[in-house]
Scaffold this motif. Structure first.
Motif, PDB file in Angstrom:
ATOM      1  N   SER A   1      10.163  -2.230   8.255  1.00 54.24           N
ATOM      2  CA  SER A   1       9.232  -1.526   7.392  1.00 54.24           C
ATOM      3  C   SER A   1       8.495  -2.496   6.488  1.00 54.24           C
ATOM      4  O   SER A   1       8.993  -3.583   6.166  1.00 54.24           O
ATOM      5  CB  SER A   1       9.998  -0.501   6.543  1.00 54.24           C
ATOM      6  OG  SER A   1      10.961  -1.152   5.745  1.00 54.24           O
ATOM      7  N   ALA A   2       7.285  -2.118   6.097  1.00 54.71           N
ATOM      8  CA  ALA A   2       6.478  -2.968   5.238  1.00 54.71           C
ATOM      9  C   ALA A   2       7.118  -3.076   3.858  1.00 54.71           C
ATOM     10  O   ALA A   2       7.763  -2.143   3.370  1.00 54.71           O
ATOM     11  CB  ALA A   2       5.071  -2.393   5.133  1.00 54.71           C
ATOM     12  N   ALA A   3       6.922  -4.227   3.215  1.00 58.67           N
ATOM     13  CA  ALA A   3       7.450  -4.415   1.869  1.00 58.67           C
ATOM     14  C   ALA A   3       6.716  -3.504   0.899  1.00 58.67           C
ATOM     15  O   ALA A   3       5.522  -3.233   1.067  1.00 58.67           O
ATOM     16  CB  ALA A   3       7.279  -5.870   1.448  1.00 58.67           C
ATOM     17  N   PRO A   4       7.402  -2.995  -0.108  1.00 54.11           N
ATOM     18  CA  PRO A   4       6.731  -2.135  -1.081  1.00 54.11           C
ATOM     19  C   PRO A   4       5.701  -2.932  -1.877  1.00 54.11           C
ATOM     20  O   PRO A   4       5.818  -4.152  -2.019  1.00 54.11           O
ATOM     21  CB  PRO A   4       7.879  -1.668  -1.985  1.00 54.11           C
ATOM     22  CG  PRO A   4       8.928  -2.714  -1.829  1.00 54.11           C
ATOM     23  CD  PRO A   4       8.829  -3.202  -0.418  1.00 54.11           C
ATOM     24  N   PRO A   5       4.692  -2.275  -2.403  1.00 49.33           N
ATOM     25  CA  PRO A   5       3.691  -2.984  -3.192  1.00 49.33           C
ATOM     26  C   PRO A   5       4.261  -3.419  -4.533  1.00 49.33           C
ATOM     27  O   PRO A   5       5.204  -2.817  -5.051  1.00 49.33           O
ATOM     28  CB  PRO A   5       2.587  -1.940  -3.379  1.00 49.33           C
ATOM     29  CG  PRO A   5       3.313  -0.635  -3.304  1.00 49.33           C
ATOM     30  CD  PRO A   5       4.409  -0.831  -2.297  1.00 49.33           C
ATOM     31  N   TYR A   6       3.702  -4.478  -5.070  1.00 45.88           N
ATOM     32  CA  TYR A   6       4.099  -4.889  -6.413  1.00 45.88           C
ATOM     33  C   TYR A   6       3.682  -3.834  -7.430  1.00 45.88           C
ATOM     34  O   TYR A   6       2.657  -3.167  -7.280  1.00 45.88           O
ATOM     35  CB  TYR A   6       3.449  -6.223  -6.781  1.00 45.88           C
ATOM     36  CG  TYR A   6       3.963  -7.401  -5.990  1.00 45.88           C
ATOM     37  CD1 TYR A   6       5.323  -7.646  -5.870  1.00 45.88           C
ATOM     38  CD2 TYR A   6       3.082  -8.288  -5.383  1.00 45.88           C
ATOM     39  CE1 TYR A   6       5.800  -8.734  -5.153  1.00 45.88           C
ATOM     40  CE2 TYR A   6       3.538  -9.383  -4.663  1.00 45.88           C
ATOM     41  CZ  TYR A   6       4.903  -9.604  -4.546  1.00 45.88           C
ATOM     42  OH  TYR A   6       5.366 -10.682  -3.845  1.00 45.88           O
TER      43      TYR A   6
END
Length: 336
Positions: free
Chosen positions: A2-7
């Motif tokens: 899964s994509a990393a969460p946004p900052y």
């Protein structure tokens, strides 16, 4: 994968502070002169004692399987009863918590460790991932006999990174968790400018002068006065041979981003005990706005509260009385 969460967005209040911040060079120079005569402190031996705030504190050492043959940890102990373990951050040692240890020792068995690489603990090369060191630290807890009866853990800054692993991987052993001065669910690289400075320390020499390094960090990050005696001891604890070369290994073994992702992906949901999140009200790198709704980020904890302590990053030294009050609140939380 899964994509990393946004900052997370940096709160406008803090963004403005970061953009307009200038280091107090004159104040740092003045303080350096005040500590010019500080001399290194002799290392302790097993069983040595010292008196702090009229309380006798005993020094101990424990060796557990580690990177080569063993890893040696230094810790101090005072009092008896339910166990409270304390872990410190950079550039500190067990001594960051000396006011709390002395105050709580009338009712609790207080144990404060030097993290690996700091103070009088192990400084040889090896595993400096926070998870790896946390596993070694937990082995030390086990060897001194505090895991079977369960213990409370209180941590600050870099020590909190290790305490997160301990609380998440050993929920059956942790009674309550005082989680101090560390990113939780939210993170933005703008809030960790120190990472590159510490990572490059072996090449830039930024840590080579313990007096300059400790005074620099405390002057930049504290918002309330810290006693002269406490800063003298902080300098002495960072002056033990090998500290300035061992500590940067942590910052070359992982990153703040990797720590944040590990929390988001597996650690926060695994913490089961009651948690008191303790943050400096005026901390620049862990702004108070990012700790709203903390209950949502620790969904399986029995209870979650947030306490903002007067001061900046170093509130255990800036506001010792208020810190002790917060710890009494933590230790009063019911457990199942």
């Amino acid at each position: 994968m899964s994509a990393a969460p946004p900052y997370s967005e940096v709160p406008e209040r803090v963004r403005s502070i970061l953009e307009n911040y200038s280091q107090p060079q004159e104040l740092k120079a003045e303080r350096l002169l005040q500590f010019a005569s500080v001399q290194p402190r002799n290392e302790d031996k097993e069983g040595d004692t010292e008196t702090i705030n009229r309380v006798t504190i005993t020094h101990h050492f424990v060796e557990v399987p580690g990177d080569h043959e063993t890893v040696r940890f230094h810790y101090v102990e005072a009092g008896s009863g339910e166990v409270v373990v304390f872990l410190h951050g950079i550039p500190d040692s067990w001594y960051l918590w000396h006011h709390s240890v002395a105050a709580l020792s009338s009712n609790y068995r207080c144990i404060a460790f030097d993290l690996k690489g700091y103070g009088q603990s192990e400084k040889k090369p090896g595993d400096y991932r926070h998870e790896g060191v946390a596993d070694q630290m937990y082995a030390a807890f086990d060897k001194i006999g505090i895991t079977a009866s369960r213990f409370n853990i209180v941590a600050h800054d870099r020590g909190t990174v290790q305490a997160d692993y301990i609380a998440a991987k050993h929920p059956e052993a942790v009674l309550r968790y005082g989680r101090g001065e560390q990113h939780l669910y939210h993170f933005n690289p703008l809030l960790a400018p120190q990472e590159k400075i510490f990572r490059d320390a072996p090449w830039t020499g930024v840590m080579e002068d313990p007096k300059r390094f400790v005074v620099w960090l405390y002057t930049n990050a504290a918002k309330r006065p810290v006693s002269h005696e406490d800063l003298v001891r902080a300098i002495q604890e960072y002056s033990y041979p090998g500290v300035t070369r061992a500590v940067p290994r942590y910052f070359n073994s992982s990153s703040f981003r990797a720590e944040w992702l590990d929390r988001r992906n597996r650690l926060l949901t695994a913490i089961k005990c009651p948690v008191l999140i303790m943050q400096g009200y005026d901390s620049r790198t862990t702004p108070r706005e990012l700790y709203e709704n903390s209950r949502d980020y620790l969904p399986n904890s029995q209870h979650v509260e947030v306490a903002f302590l007067p001061g900046g990053h170093f509130w255990p030294a800036e506001s010792p009385a208020e810190t002790v009050d917060a710890l009494h609140s933590l230790l009063a939380l019911p457990i199942s």
